[in-house]
Design an enzyme around this catalytic site. Structure first.
Site, PDB file in Angstrom:
ATOM      1  N   TYR A 243       0.840  -1.200   0.000  1.00 47.86           N
ATOM      2  CA  TYR A 243       0.000   0.000   0.000  1.00 47.86           C
ATOM      3  C   TYR A 243       0.867   1.239   0.000  1.00 47.86           C
ATOM      4  O   TYR A 243       2.068   1.191   0.248  1.00 47.86           O
ATOM      5  CB  TYR A 243      -0.947   0.006   1.199  1.00 47.86           C
ATOM      6  CG  TYR A 243      -0.335   0.455   2.503  1.00 47.86           C
ATOM      7  CD1 TYR A 243      -0.544   1.746   2.977  1.00 47.86           C
ATOM      8  CD2 TYR A 243       0.457  -0.402   3.269  1.00 47.86           C
ATOM      9  CE1 TYR A 243       0.004   2.175   4.180  1.00 47.86           C
ATOM     10  CE2 TYR A 243       1.009   0.007   4.465  1.00 47.86           C
ATOM     11  CZ  TYR A 243       0.789   1.298   4.914  1.00 47.86           C
ATOM     12  OH  TYR A 243       1.351   1.711   6.105  1.00 47.86           O
TER      13      TYR A 243
ATOM     14  N   ARG B 174       7.982   4.561  -4.945  1.00 51.41           N
ATOM     15  CA  ARG B 174       8.157   3.576  -3.875  1.00 51.41           C
ATOM     16  C   ARG B 174       7.186   2.416  -4.046  1.00 51.41           C
ATOM     17  O   ARG B 174       7.526   1.261  -3.772  1.00 51.41           O
ATOM     18  CB  ARG B 174       7.980   4.226  -2.501  1.00 51.41           C
ATOM     19  CG  ARG B 174       8.315   3.271  -1.348  1.00 51.41           C
ATOM     20  CD  ARG B 174       8.327   3.978  -0.023  1.00 51.41           C
ATOM     21  NE  ARG B 174       7.023   4.502   0.345  1.00 51.41           N
ATOM     22  CZ  ARG B 174       6.787   5.191   1.469  1.00 51.41           C
ATOM     23  NH1 ARG B 174       7.774   5.440   2.307  1.00 51.41           N
ATOM     24  NH2 ARG B 174       5.578   5.644   1.738  1.00 51.41           N
TER      25      ARG B 174
ATOM     26  N   ARG C  60      -6.821 -20.661  -2.040  1.00 48.31           N
ATOM     27  CA  ARG C  60      -5.775 -20.527  -1.021  1.00 48.31           C
ATOM     28  C   ARG C  60      -4.601 -21.469  -1.269  1.00 48.31           C
ATOM     29  O   ARG C  60      -4.773 -22.681  -1.395  1.00 48.31           O
ATOM     30  CB  ARG C  60      -6.358 -20.798   0.374  1.00 48.31           C
ATOM     31  CG  ARG C  60      -5.426 -20.362   1.506  1.00 48.31           C
ATOM     32  CD  ARG C  60      -6.030 -20.693   2.864  1.00 48.31           C
ATOM     33  NE  ARG C  60      -5.290 -20.050   3.941  1.00 48.31           N
ATOM     34  CZ  ARG C  60      -4.123 -20.464   4.413  1.00 48.31           C
ATOM     35  NH1 ARG C  60      -3.554 -21.546   3.901  1.00 48.31           N
ATOM     36  NH2 ARG C  60      -3.525 -19.816   5.400  1.00 48.31           N
TER      37      ARG C  60
ATOM     38  N   LYS D  65       6.649  -1.754   1.602  1.00 44.14           N
ATOM     39  CA  LYS D  65       5.495  -1.203   2.328  1.00 44.14           C
ATOM     40  C   LYS D  65       4.297  -2.139   2.148  1.00 44.14           C
ATOM     41  O   LYS D  65       3.423  -1.914   1.308  1.00 44.14           O
ATOM     42  CB  LYS D  65       5.174   0.207   1.839  1.00 44.14           C
ATOM     43  CG  LYS D  65       4.276   1.006   2.788  1.00 44.14           C
ATOM     44  CD  LYS D  65       4.193   2.444   2.350  1.00 44.14           C
ATOM     45  CE  LYS D  65       3.276   3.258   3.243  1.00 44.14           C
ATOM     46  NZ  LYS D  65       3.813   3.437   4.609  1.00 44.14           N
TER      47      LYS D  65
ATOM     48  N   GLU E 175      12.929   2.422  13.854  1.00 45.46           N
ATOM     49  CA  GLU E 175      12.039   3.503  13.417  1.00 45.46           C
ATOM     50  C   GLU E 175      10.827   3.513  14.320  1.00 45.46           C
ATOM     51  O   GLU E 175      10.719   2.716  15.257  1.00 45.46           O
ATOM     52  CB  GLU E 175      11.639   3.314  11.951  1.00 45.46           C
ATOM     53  CG  GLU E 175      10.969   1.985  11.660  1.00 45.46           C
ATOM     54  CD  GLU E 175      10.791   1.736  10.167  1.00 45.46           C
ATOM     55  OE1 GLU E 175      10.780   2.713   9.393  1.00 45.46           O
ATOM     56  OE2 GLU E 175      10.649   0.568   9.781  1.00 45.46           O
TER      57      GLU E 175
ATOM     58  N   LEU F 274      11.607   1.445   6.645  1.00 45.27           N
ATOM     59  CA  LEU F 274      10.916   1.924   5.456  1.00 45.27           C
ATOM     60  C   LEU F 274      11.651   3.141   4.909  1.00 45.27           C
ATOM     61  O   LEU F 274      12.098   4.001   5.667  1.00 45.27           O
ATOM     62  CB  LEU F 274       9.475   2.308   5.796  1.00 45.27           C
ATOM     63  CG  LEU F 274       8.626   2.752   4.614  1.00 45.27           C
ATOM     64  CD1 LEU F 274       8.354   1.586   3.665  1.00 45.27           C
ATOM     65  CD2 LEU F 274       7.309   3.354   5.092  1.00 45.27           C
TER      66      LEU F 274
END
Length: 284
Positions: A33, A52, A100, A147, A179, A204
């Site tokens: 995301y 990114r 799955r 991310k 972070e 990140l």
């Protein structure tokens, strides 16, 4: 009026939004995301967020659900339909729906979901009072540079901070701060040096982090990209975090240690002011 969200080609009221129960984002956390801030109805540093996103997709061998140009058009349409002047737009891409299996499906079509959040991000109380953080163990996987939608560990860290009466958590691994739970962490030493961890798979690669470091360089401030310990943070003159949703936010307390005189310091406050000026000028 109900918020309008985008789901795989359709703009629908959020109550009517649907995605397959077999979507790998739901079943496996197999998705990424991004979030761009919105100021004056415009997108802040959106090109960098798209870059990114592309890196995250490539690292996971995941395809685009549409072209970059189409994605930007969708962003602007979601903002327009919800009449958002200030806030954020989130977009999440998953590998798509498939039965799955741990093995990546060969023919799944990537899913795209997008939504806005209207909220104040400039004139917020924390910018004037500063925020408090606690340090907690970093239990995340070792590809934090991607991310992903796998946010349970950061959520647990935030909940631990809330239970302790703090605003957020700084994550610690092998004795060093990596972070924040959803942001990059900075300290300012007694001699005015800005210190933040260097880029690697351990953190990140923050878009706001990059912009703030550029501003610091332009202002002639000394910057060191290196690891720092909680003890070094306790002795810092100032501290702050950066993120797309908070911009630059001063930190005035770490593990109940008060920094300076307990109010946002001059360097962090100035960096926030300069970043907001830049964001408003360059938003598009």
């Amino acid at each position: 009026m109900s918020r309008i969200v985008y789901v795989n080609g359709e703009y629908v009221p959020e109550e009517e939004a649907k995605i397959s129960v077999f979507d790998r984002g739901f079943l496996m956390g197999d998705g990424v995301y991004e979030v761009s801030s919105i100021l004056d109805g415009k997108l802040v540093d959106n090109d960098a967020h798209l870059a990114r996103l592309e890196r995250s997709l490539n690292e996971l061998n995941m395809g685009w659900p549409c072209t970059k140009e189409e994605l930007v058009d969708i962003q602007r349409e979601v903002i327009r339909r919800n009449d958002v002047e200030e806030g954020a737009v989130y977009w999440q891409i998953t590998r798509g729906a498939a039965d799955r299996d741990f093995v990546f499906p060969k023919d799944a079509k990537p899913s795209l979901v997008m939504f806005t959040q209207a909220r104040k991000i400039v004139d917020v109380p924390a910018a004037k009072t500063g925020m408090s953080v606690i340090t907690v163990q970093d239990i995340r996987w070792h590809r934090r540079d991607i991310k992903t939608v796998q946010l349970l560990a950061p959520s647990l860290a935030k909940m631990e901070a809330k239970a302790a009466g703090a605003d957020d958590a700084w994550l610690v691994e092998d004795g060093y701060v990596t972070e924040g739970s959803s942001n990059n962490a900075f300290i300012i030493t007694q001699d005015g040096t800005i210190v933040t961890r260097k880029l690697s798979n351990d953190i990140l690669h923050g878009i706001t982090r990059r912009a703030v470091l550029k501003i610091a360089e332009q202002e002639g401030l000394k910057v060191e990209e290196r690891s720092f310990t909680p003890d070094e943070a306790y002795d810092a003159a100032e501290a702050f975090i950066t993120s797309a949703s908070a911009f630059v936010m001063p930190v005035v307390k770490i593990d109940n240690r008060i920094l300076g005189n307990g109010v946002p310091g001059p360097i962090a406050s100035k960096l926030r002011e300069l970043y907001i000026e830049m964001a408003k000028a360059e938003a598009k």
